[in-house]
Write a protein that holds these residues in place. Structure first.
Motif, PDB file in Angstrom:
ATOM      1  N   ARG A  25      18.444  -3.861   2.156  1.00 15.65           N
ATOM      2  CA  ARG A  25      17.127  -3.223   2.059  1.00 15.65           C
ATOM      3  C   ARG A  25      17.034  -2.346   0.813  1.00 15.65           C
ATOM      4  O   ARG A  25      16.056  -2.398   0.069  1.00 15.65           O
ATOM      5  CB  ARG A  25      16.862  -2.395   3.318  1.00 15.65           C
ATOM      6  CG  ARG A  25      15.509  -1.717   3.317  1.00 15.65           C
ATOM      7  CD  ARG A  25      15.303  -0.942   4.634  1.00 15.65           C
ATOM      8  NE  ARG A  25      14.059  -0.213   4.585  1.00 15.65           N
ATOM      9  CZ  ARG A  25      13.909   0.979   3.986  1.00 15.65           C
ATOM     10  NH1 ARG A  25      14.944   1.572   3.410  1.00 15.65           N
ATOM     11  NH2 ARG A  25      12.741   1.572   3.974  1.00 15.65           N
ATOM     12  N   THR A  34       9.206  -7.036  -1.986  1.00 17.30           N
ATOM     13  CA  THR A  34       8.862  -6.944  -0.579  1.00 17.30           C
ATOM     14  C   THR A  34       9.732  -7.911   0.213  1.00 17.30           C
ATOM     15  O   THR A  34      10.346  -8.827  -0.357  1.00 17.30           O
ATOM     16  CB  THR A  34       7.382  -7.298  -0.341  1.00 17.30           C
ATOM     17  OG1 THR A  34       7.191  -8.672  -0.706  1.00 17.30           O
ATOM     18  CG2 THR A  34       6.453  -6.391  -1.146  1.00 17.30           C
ATOM     19  N   GLN A  35       9.746  -7.723   1.516  1.00 11.09           N
ATOM     20  CA  GLN A  35      10.447  -8.685   2.367  1.00 11.09           C
ATOM     21  C   GLN A  35       9.811 -10.057   2.223  1.00 11.09           C
ATOM     22  O   GLN A  35      10.515 -11.078   2.210  1.00 11.09           O
ATOM     23  CB  GLN A  35      10.404  -8.219   3.825  1.00 11.09           C
ATOM     24  CG  GLN A  35      11.214  -6.973   4.055  1.00 11.09           C
ATOM     25  CD  GLN A  35      10.913  -6.313   5.380  1.00 11.09           C
ATOM     26  OE1 GLN A  35       9.816  -6.437   5.916  1.00 11.09           O
ATOM     27  NE2 GLN A  35      11.880  -5.573   5.899  1.00 11.09           N
ATOM     28  N   GLN A  36       8.500 -10.096   2.093  1.00  7.31           N
ATOM     29  CA  GLN A  36       7.791 -11.363   1.918  1.00  7.31           C
ATOM     30  C   GLN A  36       8.243 -12.064   0.633  1.00  7.31           C
ATOM     31  O   GLN A  36       8.477 -13.264   0.631  1.00  7.31           O
ATOM     32  CB  GLN A  36       6.278 -11.122   1.875  1.00  7.31           C
ATOM     33  CG  GLN A  36       5.452 -12.389   1.814  1.00  7.31           C
ATOM     34  CD  GLN A  36       5.558 -13.223   3.078  1.00  7.31           C
ATOM     35  OE1 GLN A  36       5.657 -12.690   4.179  1.00  7.31           O
ATOM     36  NE2 GLN A  36       5.559 -14.526   2.929  1.00  7.31           N
ATOM     37  N   ARG A  46      10.067 -14.094   6.754  1.00  4.03           N
ATOM     38  CA  ARG A  46      10.057 -12.635   6.641  1.00  4.03           C
ATOM     39  C   ARG A  46      10.650 -11.995   7.890  1.00  4.03           C
ATOM     40  O   ARG A  46      11.384 -11.008   7.804  1.00  4.03           O
ATOM     41  CB  ARG A  46       8.632 -12.134   6.411  1.00  4.03           C
ATOM     42  CG  ARG A  46       8.541 -10.630   6.298  1.00  4.03           C
ATOM     43  CD  ARG A  46       7.115 -10.165   6.005  1.00  4.03           C
ATOM     44  NE  ARG A  46       7.043  -8.714   6.111  1.00  4.03           N
ATOM     45  CZ  ARG A  46       6.710  -8.062   7.208  1.00  4.03           C
ATOM     46  NH1 ARG A  46       6.392  -8.706   8.309  1.00  4.03           N
ATOM     47  NH2 ARG A  46       6.680  -6.736   7.216  1.00  4.03           N
ATOM     48  N   SER A  47      10.365 -12.549   9.057  1.00  6.81           N
ATOM     49  CA  SER A  47      10.909 -11.981  10.297  1.00  6.81           C
ATOM     50  C   SER A  47      12.436 -12.062  10.319  1.00  6.81           C
ATOM     51  O   SER A  47      13.103 -11.163  10.845  1.00  6.81           O
ATOM     52  CB  SER A  47      10.317 -12.666  11.520  1.00  6.81           C
ATOM     53  OG  SER A  47      10.643 -14.038  11.522  1.00  6.81           O
ATOM     54  N   ILE A  50      13.704  -9.265   8.101  1.00  9.56           N
ATOM     55  CA  ILE A  50      13.628  -8.004   8.851  1.00  9.56           C
ATOM     56  C   ILE A  50      14.834  -7.873   9.782  1.00  9.56           C
ATOM     57  O   ILE A  50      15.480  -6.829   9.839  1.00  9.56           O
ATOM     58  CB  ILE A  50      12.304  -7.905   9.635  1.00  9.56           C
ATOM     59  CG1 ILE A  50      11.126  -7.775   8.667  1.00  9.56           C
ATOM     60  CG2 ILE A  50      12.335  -6.741  10.623  1.00  9.56           C
ATOM     61  CD1 ILE A  50       9.767  -7.960   9.316  1.00  9.56           C
ATOM     62  N   GLU A  53      17.926  -7.026   7.770  1.00  6.82           N
ATOM     63  CA  GLU A  53      17.905  -5.653   7.260  1.00  6.82           C
ATOM     64  C   GLU A  53      18.155  -4.623   8.361  1.00  6.82           C
ATOM     65  O   GLU A  53      18.735  -3.576   8.102  1.00  6.82           O
ATOM     66  CB  GLU A  53      16.580  -5.359   6.553  1.00  6.82           C
ATOM     67  CG  GLU A  53      16.467  -6.035   5.206  1.00  6.82           C
ATOM     68  CD  GLU A  53      15.247  -5.612   4.416  1.00  6.82           C
ATOM     69  OE1 GLU A  53      14.458  -4.758   4.893  1.00  6.82           O
ATOM     70  OE2 GLU A  53      15.073  -6.144   3.309  1.00  6.82           O
ATOM     71  N   TYR A  54      17.738  -4.905   9.565  1.00  2.00           N
ATOM     72  CA  TYR A  54      17.946  -3.971  10.672  1.00  2.00           C
ATOM     73  C   TYR A  54      19.236  -4.251  11.445  1.00  2.00           C
ATOM     74  O   TYR A  54      19.515  -3.585  12.444  1.00  2.00           O
ATOM     75  CB  TYR A  54      16.745  -3.975  11.614  1.00  2.00           C
ATOM     76  CG  TYR A  54      15.576  -3.207  11.049  1.00  2.00           C
ATOM     77  CD1 TYR A  54      15.483  -1.834  11.220  1.00  2.00           C
ATOM     78  CD2 TYR A  54      14.595  -3.850  10.318  1.00  2.00           C
ATOM     79  CE1 TYR A  54      14.425  -1.118  10.683  1.00  2.00           C
ATOM     80  CE2 TYR A  54      13.530  -3.146   9.772  1.00  2.00           C
ATOM     81  CZ  TYR A  54      13.453  -1.785   9.953  1.00  2.00           C
ATOM     82  OH  TYR A  54      12.415  -1.077   9.413  1.00  2.00           O
TER      83      TYR A  54
END
Length: 80
Positions: A25, A34-36, A46-47, A50, A53-54
């Protein structure tokens, strides 16, 4: 050593996964992406970005290589 699929991962593995996700991140933000944008460059939803990154998902080495290339950093910078 083979770990059965049903065995839970040690806490240190989950903590390290979260730390790697945070490093991804931070590198992405430093590259002003961006993530996109990373998703478009890698072909990864993108999901999924995410989740990585988490620290909720465990990306393959191939996925990590794609992300590092998309961000423009060496893989070692993301996983150190």
């Amino acid at each position: 050593m083979v770990r059965p699929n049903s065995a839970p991962l040690p806490d240190w593995v989950l903590a390290r996964r979260r730390r790697i996700g945070e490093q991804i991140r931070q590198a992405r933000l430093h590259a002003n992406l961006t993530q996109q944008a990373v998703g478009e460059r890698t072909g990864i939803d993108r999901s999924a970005i995410i989740g990585i990154e988490y620290g909720r998902s465990a990306p393959s080495i191939d996925t990590l290589l794609l992300i590092a290339d998309a961000i423009g950093v060496p893989l070692a910078e993301l996983v150190r």
